[in-house]
Design an enzyme around this catalytic site. Sequence first.
Site, PDB file in Angstrom:
ATOM      1  N   HIS A  46       8.430   1.243  -0.101  1.00 12.90           N
ATOM      2  CA  HIS A  46       7.692   0.527   0.804  1.00 12.90           C
ATOM      3  C   HIS A  46       8.172  -0.757   1.350  1.00 12.90           C
ATOM      4  O   HIS A  46       9.209  -1.286   0.786  1.00 12.90           O
ATOM      5  CB  HIS A  46       6.450  -0.132  -0.137  1.00 12.90           C
ATOM      6  CG  HIS A  46       5.373   1.116  -0.392  1.00 12.90           C
ATOM      7  ND1 HIS A  46       4.148   0.521  -0.868  1.00 12.90           N
ATOM      8  CD2 HIS A  46       5.379   2.270  -0.479  1.00 12.90           C
ATOM      9  CE1 HIS A  46       3.219   1.710  -1.256  1.00 12.90           C
ATOM     10  NE2 HIS A  46       4.325   2.534  -0.862  1.00 12.90           N
ATOM     11  N   GLU A  48       7.498  -3.832   1.963  1.00 10.13           N
ATOM     12  CA  GLU A  48       7.575  -5.022   0.903  1.00 10.13           C
ATOM     13  C   GLU A  48       8.549  -5.079  -0.127  1.00 10.13           C
ATOM     14  O   GLU A  48       9.491  -5.955  -0.149  1.00 10.13           O
ATOM     15  CB  GLU A  48       6.205  -5.279   0.240  1.00 10.13           C
ATOM     16  CG  GLU A  48       4.972  -5.531   1.065  1.00 10.13           C
ATOM     17  CD  GLU A  48       4.604  -4.104   1.168  1.00 10.13           C
ATOM     18  OE1 GLU A  48       5.080  -2.984   1.464  1.00 10.13           O
ATOM     19  OE2 GLU A  48       3.000  -4.188   1.036  1.00 10.13           O
ATOM     20  N   CYS A  76      -0.107  -2.849  -1.959  1.00  3.55           N
ATOM     21  CA  CYS A  76      -0.686  -2.087  -3.033  1.00  3.55           C
ATOM     22  C   CYS A  76      -0.298  -2.681  -4.393  1.00  3.55           C
ATOM     23  O   CYS A  76       0.256  -3.874  -4.402  1.00  3.55           O
ATOM     24  CB  CYS A  76       0.006  -0.738  -2.902  1.00  3.55           C
ATOM     25  SG  CYS A  76       1.792  -0.520  -3.414  1.00  3.55           S
ATOM     26  N   CYS A  79       3.421  -3.326  -4.585  1.00  3.35           N
ATOM     27  CA  CYS A  79       4.152  -4.330  -3.987  1.00  3.35           C
ATOM     28  C   CYS A  79       3.482  -5.714  -4.478  1.00  3.35           C
ATOM     29  O   CYS A  79       4.296  -6.819  -4.492  1.00  3.35           O
ATOM     30  CB  CYS A  79       3.644  -4.077  -2.611  1.00  3.35           C
ATOM     31  SG  CYS A  79       4.729  -2.587  -2.277  1.00  3.35           S
TER      32      CYS A  79
END
Lengths: 142, 142
Positions: A46, A48, A76, A79
């Site tokens: 992701h 992040e 999420c 993260c």
Amino acid sequence: MRAALDAARAAAAAGEVPVGAVVVRGGEVIAVAANAPRTLCDPTAHAEILALRAAATALARDRLEDCDLWVTLEPCAMCAGAIAHARIARLYYGADDMKGGAVEHGPRFFAQPTCHHRPELFAGIGATEAAALLRAFFAARR
Amino acid sequence: MRAALDAARAAAAAGEVPVGAVVVRGGEVIAVAANAPRTLCDPTAHAEILALRAAATALARDRLEDCDLWVTLEPCAMCAGAIAHARIARLYYGADDMKGGAVEHGPRFFAQPTCHHRPELFAGIGATEAAALLRAFFAARR
């Protein structure tokens, strides 16, 4: 958030869900990343996570307590957990994620008594543009 | 779990919190990893994340729905989220983590209605040895 939105657009151009993230320290951009799990064959990739890892590499340490994270979508659980591990000072995020978000939805990670670090939270920054990018991406795939 | 415990011991020898993880597919070990956030200057470098990333690289895809993950400690929110993103079929873990665990403690990630993938869960596998490694590590640092 401008740089994070640009990274989100780059993700979309690569066929990835458009999310972008930027790590900033004292007004200086330390890392910028676009969501890329498929491109990188990495379920953890992701925006992040990639931005936090790049910033930690750049600063040669695993804690980023003097850094802020800007991201176009509500993080999420994965993260949010990484943000806590990295000791990020302030989290600025754009669009809400009712399905996968873990800040104001689902596990509400930072509100858990077991959460060991809570950044200052600023939601809804650039949310309209971030959400529009996501809507356009998914509409084109339907 | 034997290989995961060996990786946990290797983490301790490197001065890292002793946690180890192994990804298995059809009886074959695809990836083994030891917890290494300080060594790698990477706040996301928990054993589970490193094992999932290595397995995804080895199999050249970001979803590991035919794989199981073995880890010596109850996964945190970051790792539980990554396990869901990777679509791991079965999660076997050792010691409980009342402080940082996110499976049976804190956010109880896999029990959240917003969790998009729940592996089959098997807790307490090799828990005594895994917990003893952790206790010895922290006792030596006090």
